[in-house]
Design an enzyme around this catalytic site. Sequence first.
Site, mmCIF file in Angstrom:
data_model
loop_
_atom_site.group_PDB
_atom_site.id
_atom_site.type_symbol
_atom_site.label_atom_id
_atom_site.label_comp_id
_atom_site.label_asym_id
_atom_site.label_seq_id
_atom_site.Cartn_x
_atom_site.Cartn_y
_atom_site.Cartn_z
ATOM 1 N N GLU A 1 -9.199 -13.951 -0.530
ATOM 2 C CA GLU A 1 -8.441 -14.282 0.682
ATOM 3 C C GLU A 1 -9.202 -15.327 1.484
ATOM 4 O OE1 GLU A 1 -6.746 -11.074 3.088
ATOM 5 O OE2 GLU A 1 -7.416 -12.118 4.883
ATOM 6 N N HIS B 1 0.876 -1.178 0.000
ATOM 7 C CA HIS B 1 0.000 0.000 0.000
ATOM 8 C C HIS B 1 0.912 1.227 0.000
ATOM 9 C CE1 HIS B 1 -2.433 -2.885 2.436
ATOM 10 N NE2 HIS B 1 -3.481 -2.315 1.904
ATOM 11 N N ASP C 1 2.231 1.963 3.430
ATOM 12 C CA ASP C 1 3.235 1.071 4.023
ATOM 13 C C ASP C 1 4.647 1.581 3.788
ATOM 14 O OD1 ASP C 1 1.024 -0.635 4.169
ATOM 15 O OD2 ASP C 1 1.612 -1.748 2.362
HETATM 16 CO CO LIG Z 1 -6.135 -9.671 1.872
HETATM 17 CO CO LIG Z 2 -7.655 -10.377 5.958
#
Ligand SMILES: [Co+2]
Ligand SMILES: [Co+2]
Lengths: 431, 431, 431, 431
Positions: free
Chosen positions: A264, A97, A100
Amino acid sequence: MTEFFKGITPLRYDPSSTDLAFRHYNPDEIVMGKRMEEHLRFAVAYWHSFAWPGGDPFGGETFERPWFGNTMDLARMKADVAFEMFDLLNVPFFCWHDADIRPEGDSFAESLRNFEEIIDYLGAKMDGAKTKLLWGTANMFSHRRFMSGAATNPDPDVFAWSAATVKACMDATHKLDGQNYVLWGGREGYETLLNTDMKRERQNAGRFLQMAVEYKHKIGFKGAILVEPKPQEPSKHQYDYDVATVYGFLKDYGLEDEVQMNIEQGHAILAGHSFEHELALASSLGIFGSIDMNRNDYQSGWDTDQFPNNTPEVALAYYEVIKAGGFTTGGTNFDAKLRRQSLDAQDLIAAHAGAMDICARGFKAAVAMTEDGTLEAMRQDRYAGWDTSDAKAMLASDFSSIAERVASTGIDPAPRSGKQEILENIVNRFV
Amino acid sequence: MTEFFKGITPLRYDPSSTDLAFRHYNPDEIVMGKRMEEHLRFAVAYWHSFAWPGGDPFGGETFERPWFGNTMDLARMKADVAFEMFDLLNVPFFCWHDADIRPEGDSFAESLRNFEEIIDYLGAKMDGAKTKLLWGTANMFSHRRFMSGAATNPDPDVFAWSAATVKACMDATHKLDGQNYVLWGGREGYETLLNTDMKRERQNAGRFLQMAVEYKHKIGFKGAILVEPKPQEPSKHQYDYDVATVYGFLKDYGLEDEVQMNIEQGHAILAGHSFEHELALASSLGIFGSIDMNRNDYQSGWDTDQFPNNTPEVALAYYEVIKAGGFTTGGTNFDAKLRRQSLDAQDLIAAHAGAMDICARGFKAAVAMTEDGTLEAMRQDRYAGWDTSDAKAMLASDFSSIAERVASTGIDPAPRSGKQEILENIVNRFV
Amino acid sequence: MTEFFKGITPLRYDPSSTDLAFRHYNPDEIVMGKRMEEHLRFAVAYWHSFAWPGGDPFGGETFERPWFGNTMDLARMKADVAFEMFDLLNVPFFCWHDADIRPEGDSFAESLRNFEEIIDYLGAKMDGAKTKLLWGTANMFSHRRFMSGAATNPDPDVFAWSAATVKACMDATHKLDGQNYVLWGGREGYETLLNTDMKRERQNAGRFLQMAVEYKHKIGFKGAILVEPKPQEPSKHQYDYDVATVYGFLKDYGLEDEVQMNIEQGHAILAGHSFEHELALASSLGIFGSIDMNRNDYQSGWDTDQFPNNTPEVALAYYEVIKAGGFTTGGTNFDAKLRRQSLDAQDLIAAHAGAMDICARGFKAAVAMTEDGTLEAMRQDRYAGWDTSDAKAMLASDFSSIAERVASTGIDPAPRSGKQEILENIVNRFV
Amino acid sequence: MTEFFKGITPLRYDPSSTDLAFRHYNPDEIVMGKRMEEHLRFAVAYWHSFAWPGGDPFGGETFERPWFGNTMDLARMKADVAFEMFDLLNVPFFCWHDADIRPEGDSFAESLRNFEEIIDYLGAKMDGAKTKLLWGTANMFSHRRFMSGAATNPDPDVFAWSAATVKACMDATHKLDGQNYVLWGGREGYETLLNTDMKRERQNAGRFLQMAVEYKHKIGFKGAILVEPKPQEPSKHQYDYDVATVYGFLKDYGLEDEVQMNIEQGHAILAGHSFEHELALASSLGIFGSIDMNRNDYQSGWDTDQFPNNTPEVALAYYEVIKAGGFTTGGTNFDAKLRRQSLDAQDLIAAHAGAMDICARGFKAAVAMTEDGTLEAMRQDRYAGWDTSDAKAMLASDFSSIAERVASTGIDPAPRSGKQEILENIVNRFV
Ligand SMILES: [Co+2]
Ligand SMILES: [Co+2]
Ligand SMILES: [Co+2]
Ligand SMILES: [Co+2]
Ligand SMILES: [Co+2]
Ligand SMILES: [Co+2]
Ligand SMILES: [Co+2]
Ligand SMILES: [Co+2]
């Protein structure tokens, strides 16, 4: 070299090692005609591994990294350590990101300057390194300005800020030759319906995503645009709830051929699905893209983002990835954080190495299941009746004619065993 | 008159009664320009109230109704009792599955003959009664032939059987002047992905729903086609998971203008949503139809189908119904069953009366919230920025021009309070 | 020989088989000084395998077994088939409820006569067979008389009926030389607090359990009395919620040295715990007894009672069993049912064989983890500070003296890594 | 006066107000012979209202309070604002953790000095104020030294630090004339069993609690020692899981007459229970103490700590409190935080006022249910059979004699309706 990983040497493939090594992951092993590295396309997530301080809702920082702080020098030290880890692990990809990698500035302009400077720093490091960018993304959920959403914020200025942010992140991803660009809408949702205009927010989110796609084409970015579904946390409800929900959204805005899913495991579970379900669904809808291979604790109701550690689960996931044709621009990202008590540099390396090993084991099991073919043959056999011309004709007909046939022929369909346990046993021959 | 409700007299509206009576529901009370009865459009569900024996996964029949059994005589007795209850409760509607009202025959033909005979019997009873048909539906989940699905069965003959069944049920619904026809896909889903071809099953389900819509138009049925989402139970995963999922499915098969949602509170909860969420979403997608106003226990992970008993929850649900424009063909069905220990005829009456009262209280609170207007005004005010021409122009523009403006003007959007607790307090002034 | 398993021959140990065989379970393999059969002590559950018709809350019977029905002849055929399966699988144990094995009579006396006759029939079969009784138990949840509880029923006559029932089942278990007697309180709980006197019900349950223990001693039964915790389903809340809850209950009635736990993975999950948690807790409280090795689906909120299929999970469970000293009277029961679409005799055999294999793999992995010793050494090292005399002295002291020491010495304890990922990697070297 | 609440005047009781006022809570209203204020004993939680910055797992500070920071001056400003709010709300009590009220120092000694100084500052403020201390407690979960537990830490020095901390907090609570002292073990639990010695940790926790009780008696503190159960979050599993678990723990350490429960609605829900369940259980076990009246969102799997807003739920909770005899030292604490988007001072006041109103409504409904008596009469009637001498004699007898009676008399107990819906309707006459 920084001091952080002092004493840790690059991990090698050694099946019998009891030390820091890969016992299963051999990047050069050929399966299904390709090197394991090219199949799995591992990526390290910058945020959890280098930016997260170890806090949870009831406790603060546990990690005390020498690079924590909000200066450019520390941001460069962080990048140095990150690339040292990429080398130790021999990972082909990483992800970031904006927040980050660069210190937050006092204004959009200052943050952008910091960001562009760090992007150049990363670019220079990448020149001499193996590790490429799997994807970039924008953090539009941590700062208080995003507390009520980014693209779905009631304040149009936040939409503007977000658009400018995503533009910058797409530019940087393009510059670093990233394989994909990801959008995750942690604040695109609501805390209470009482103050929410769901229809309007959904429309603004749809328009925002269209703009991202338009911009991709404008700048000639060839990577995929990925959306990462998650049902809740941080918001009570997020619009990108799960694959099925995002699909309806893409259809509404004409984006189903432009946008793919980054799925995810932990988010699948929070949404009430198995990981395999989300993968199989995305594949059957033609929108499978990439994965975040981090699990949730089954007894916790929040996003624990743990490194994977269960081979049979991972094998079933890769079995769906293989059925979907494998990764093209996508890969296996670990959007996983150390447990906050895992303080040491060694923990960080071991966690990734263990995860890569589990993925390698699981993937090889999935390949074996695929190459054996029994599972798929049994599945196809179950539906064989639908391959007949009679069945196809029925699908093209109508209720009246079907009803007439049922009445005239007196069918009485006999159930056939679904053989679930037998199929599970077959899977267990390979995992 | 049967003996079943002996001693129970028609319930009257009496706010101060401590006996079997309506304390809140006055069908003739005018709110928002219409009688309460016409707003709420209550319906009794034939299955739970007259066909369900009281079993659960660990126990068998607890109710010992004189009409239990598989003969036409008993089916008629069941219908007689049902209409006696409709009269006692003064409900304007009821709903059925084919399997609730007729004995199963030894063949499709025999079941159909039984069904048609009972439909005529019901039709005759309806002639002299106030109670109309809110919707009919087909039970394609209880019999073992449907164990692997109806439209999504691996065996095309089960698809055929199902098509013939839905045709018959649509014919009957049309004959009885039903307001809607409902499809619920309890077995349209899977137990394990290992034996499932999700893509094919989804396609068959899509084609089946198209056929139902085509048949509706063919016979001139004017009611709405409704789909009732539910995520799981009985299957591990059902394709009609929730409103968002069904929306994507409808878009794929070009049915988003033909099919609406029948939303049940308990199913919303099983899918991880509040009831209000599902209602608000369906409304914002233009597919709101009808409701099953029965709650789930918040501590149980299965479909408890309990009568509603929490006024604030019901009020928030009707607030969304009102925002969606209220019911047209839809209504308030109680897809609710007595607790299996509630053995007496009196329990059956009291459960419905209590539910109708809670709905009336909740609805009147929702009307008051609507007419007061503070909530809606605060909500609109939160988005006022989006009504400006600048904001509209931004939506029509692109990332580059927005980013330029952000850079040149140096915006720094300031968060504004979301006022959730204040909004909740306002709701509590009305419930 | 009945026809049911026609064509299926006794399963042998053959690691490379792709057919019906054991690929991992070799009963005669010696690990930790004992044969695998004696470690694992597998048991088949009579109810799920022979008495359950395949129904679920939305569907009826899918299995059509020739022995279904309520006569003594059919009960004997059922027993014949059961022992044929025990032979095919070479299982050392089985388990029953009274209601599984005998037809329900019209009175307590008739049911008891049926029961005693079948017990004799089973006894005769056991004389010539390898398979012994792991445990007997009473079904006090299926019949409508138990709808409001057995020992906790508001009606003292149901308590009496239950006491007479448990007496008969304990007598029969004793007669057949059962290793344990189990109590599971599926209806000992409540649906609503509004009609429940929790204190009184808990007292009656406590007295009932005391009576069972007293009766055990009276008749000289040497097996263990086991309680099987489960939080809910069928009741909204059951008093034997989980291991911790039952422990407090046992303490209250002075039974903590008389009663042990029969722990089921699926019930652990329903209570919000991992299976390992329940096992470790029971062990640390000194009340570990036996296990029901059947899993729940992680995405379903009800008791799915599936055969185990995940080796790493099973390994972690047996690791706790080994740490608890292994089984004495207890064993590995499969309180598992076929999926209701698994219609064939072959499914029944394959499901058990697959489960026995998974257990054998998991157990051998747990043995390897134990013999390797790294995990336990790391765990002990983490607490080494508590083995010092200073730490022991502190535990024997008081707040004032500790506070004085803290003030005077200025301690500042430094966190040490918990090494969770490293430990998980170590586990993965063995599973 | 600080500027923070500028423009907000003390809230008055005004049933028809649409502004910041109490519409239901009149502290001086007499019900059941006592002022409402004395029944409800409201308390404000210092931490959520004054120390929490608005962060969540994906975002940082949203609240920008002028007193945020780590100096003594700011700590005093925070206290000033807190007491201004107590006055505006006219609340009789407040609660704190040590970490809420004082800046963390660089050593135990410095933190202690800061703490004692602030305690004196609070004491001085309390002298001139109405608001008393309901309870004090120690924050032994936020700082990284507690990451692996406080009393259950593998490092004995952390146990020592914790003992010294609780001693200081008990001293301060005693000094400020607190009504109770609370222990909440957010880090007393584990993240993974692999590194955990559950038996040892449980023993250390038991000894720690004994020490706290011993110290209470030593210093003559007359308030109650309360333990607050919570199943998980922050840890994967916490030892004080729920009321039943803590009860077994208290029994083991001989503390069941010394320690009572502080029960929070949100924690009940996380443990799979209704709030009423936990209250009724604590009451039936004789360990009911106090409540944290803050709810969880039913669709979120973490501790949302929201202000209560559902009257029927609150009424059922207070109905159990009344059946338990009402509060003695306990009270109604709001361990509730504003939603992180509720930025304004007005939100903080409105949230508390709304919660107090909901509690007042719920409490008055519970009083009415109690005084009406129908519910309790129906409940008692259900168990009337157990009040006979025959039933009592049976409880004192044994299985053999009961079985003999069942055989000889041929009982056949007939189920009676549990009347759940009727009871729920009765509740709805009062809420
Ligand atoms: Co993720
Ligand atoms: Co997560
Ligand atoms: Co339902
Ligand atoms: Co429904
Ligand atoms: Co079970
Ligand atoms: Co069991
Ligand atoms: Co809480
Ligand atoms: Co609390």
